[in-house]
Design an enzyme around this catalytic site. Structure first.
Site, PDB file in Angstrom:
ATOM      1  CG  HIS A 226      14.413 -11.763  19.335  1.00  0.00           C
ATOM      2  ND1 HIS A 226      13.846 -10.779  20.112  1.00  0.00           N
ATOM      3  CD2 HIS A 226      15.730 -11.765  19.671  1.00  0.00           C
ATOM      4  CE1 HIS A 226      14.770 -10.212  20.865  1.00  0.00           C
ATOM      5  NE2 HIS A 226      15.929 -10.797  20.618  1.00  0.00           N
TER       6      HIS A 226
ATOM      7  CG  ASP B  23      10.428 -10.424  20.415  1.00  0.00           C
ATOM      8  OD1 ASP B  23      10.470 -11.645  20.171  1.00  0.00           O
ATOM      9  OD2 ASP B  23      11.439  -9.709  20.472  1.00  0.00           O
TER      10      ASP B  23
ATOM     11  CB  SER C 178      17.099 -10.422  23.681  1.00  0.00           C
ATOM     12  OG  SER C 178      17.482  -9.356  22.854  1.00  0.00           O
TER      13      SER C 178
END
Length: 507
Positions: free
Chosen positions: A131, A161, A236
């Site tokens: 993402h 992911d 992230s």
């Protein structure tokens, strides 16, 4: 032993004898203490400082900046051009604006986002979250020493992911890190997170493993490590390290109502991420095993209904198409207890074990059927993206018939035979057989299991039924025998089949 020796010593014994026994006892205590210390060596205490470990790991963590060109949507999609007086100063402005809209000349803007990543090979291979780089037109990677590189995508996997990037180091010396064994992590172990929160590169936070095996509904293979090490926006894709400096997780998500860290962060476990990274590196895509079943959780009621002592395994709800499970004669209602010698304790373990299985290889699958354990052999297929079409509704010109209604009090519901008017009312396909629920007692067992009018009961205790009277007969027989107090219903809700174990109420 020390007390017993003292009790047998003479009061006139010289001091040297006392010294002997004292020395012996002290030696035994030291040895015992050493043994205890060895036994608890795995539970490593927190160091006085994380500085040495941080200094070693910081160069392996990178900041990732992405750029995406976004075309603004029309601000006037539902409005006609305003009527302005001829010669008005706004006439030309609105004329040009709407003509540009019609030609597709809409404003474009550059959207930028920040994330983190870590180097796993000094040739320039970097792991991050999918993402972070999804739909990016430009990806820039910045090292700890502020050197920047343009990155390309080697491969990505939205289901876990995980994404893999490549930069050309052009002679620059890169520091790589390795994956560790996340399966060895215990709740309470210390971990270290390094990343780029809110654009503040090189940020280090420490915490413990708060939980393992978290399912946060992000995908079919969820296996998250929960940690209280501060993770924020921009972390992230960054690494979660153990005290040996190995990557045990890829920081991915946070739970927060404010957008900032509240001490609940999630990282993809290395045991799940590392095989994905290997496939992306070697092939640029992911190949996953495929069994060809639809499964659901085995509840306590379902376990009792099928004769299992414990609520374990994965219940087969459907075996659609002609997949590997169909070829191996796995049937709806079977409970898969192990796959390829991996015990299935909870339903959501099965998808991961199947996905990681070697494609085209025969593997043993242990199932529970009719009160017995059976082992079948399944040749693992390759998972393809589903392209299933929606349900096709069927109609009929036949004359409506009066339905047979019956109230089943132990279940807390009313059943009716499947007539064409009821099929049309509840959008039930023509090939679906059984009896339809038309009313639910809001305080009854069926309501507790969230059954609803329009659900079709196709089987009771894996016996096909065609009328409400058959359901009543099976329920009465179960209650009379007293062997159990639950029944297993096969329920079809608009084409989706699932099993529901219901603990019945006694009149």
């Amino acid at each position: 032993m020390l007390g017993l020796s003292h009790r047998h010593m003479s009061r006139t014994e010289p001091a040297s004898g006392l010294l002997f026994w004292f020395g012996l006892a002290l030696a035994m205590m030291i040895a015992f203490g050493s043994t205890m210390a060895a036994g608890t060596a795995q539970a490593r205490a927190a160091p006085q400082s994380f500085a040495d470990l941080t200094e070693k790991l910081l160069p392996s963590v990178v900041n990732i900046a992405t750029t995406q060109i976004i075309e603004s949507r029309s601000r006037w999609p539902d409005f006609e051009r305003p009527q302005l007086p001829p010669g008005s100063p706004f006439e030309k402005f609105f004329k040009d604006f709407f003509e540009n809209e019609q030609r597709g000349e809409r404003p474009r803007r550059r959207a930028q986002s920040l994330g983190s990543g870590f180097i796993i090979d000094d040739s320039g291979i970097i792991v991050t979250n999918n993402h972070v780089i999804a739909e990016a037109e430009e990806i820039r990677v910045r090292l700890q020493n502020d050197t920047e590189f343009e990155a390309t995508v080697l491969g990505r996997d939205p289901k876990t992911d995980i994404a893999l990037l490549k930069i050309d180091p052009d002679g620059a010396e890169l520091t790589a890190v390795q994956f560790g064994n996340s399966d060895r992590l215990r709740v309470g172990d210390w971990v270290l997170a390094i990343g780029n929160p809110f654009g503040l590169g090189g940020t280090v936070t420490a915490g413990i493993v708060s939980a393992r095996g978290r399912d946060i509904n992000q995908g079919p293979y969820d296996d998250f490590i929960q940690t209280d090490a501060s993770i924020n926006k921009g972390n992230s894709g960054g690494p979660l390290f153990d005290l040996e400096g190995r990557v045990v997780g890829v920081n991915t998500a946070i739970f927060s109502q404010s957008g900032g860290s509240v001490g609940i962060g999630f990282a993809v476990a290395a045991a799940l991420a590392e095989p994905v990274v290997t496939q992306l590196r070697d092939h640029g895509r992911i190949r996953r095993g495929w069994l060809g079943v639809r499964i659901q959780t085995v509840t306590d009621e379902i376990a009792e209904s099928v004769g299992l002592d414990d609520a374990v395994g994965a219940l087969v709800a459907q075996v659609p198409g002609d997949g590997p499970a169909k070829a191996a004669n796995i049937e709806p209602g079977d409970v898969i207890l192990s796959f390829n010698e991996h015990e299935i304790e909870t339903m959501r373990q099965l998808p991961r074990f199947v996905a990681e299985a070697p494609i085209g290889v025969d593997v043993p699958v242990e199932i529970w059927r009719d009160g017995d354990r059976l082992t079948v052999t399944v040749r693992v297929g390759e998972l393809k993206d589903d392209d299933a079409s929606g349900p096709i509704l069927t109609g009929s010109d036949s004359t409506p018939t009066e339905p047979e209604n019956r109230w089943i009090d132990p279940l807390g519901l009313e059943l009716s035979s499947l007539t064409e008017p009821l099929r049309e009312r509840y959008l039930i396909e023509g090939d679906v057989q059984g009896t339809v629920i038309t009313e639910i007692d809001a305080d009854g067992p069926a309501a507790e299991k969230r059954l609803q009018p329009g659900d079709v009961i196709a089987e009771v205790d894996q016996t096909e039924i065609g009328s409400a009277a058959e359901v009543a007969r099976i329920v009465d027989d179960v209650l009379k025998t007293g062997r159990k107090n639950s029944v297993l219903l096969t329920v079809n809700r608009q084409g989706s089949v699932r099993y529901v174990g219901i603990r019945m109420k006694k009149s």
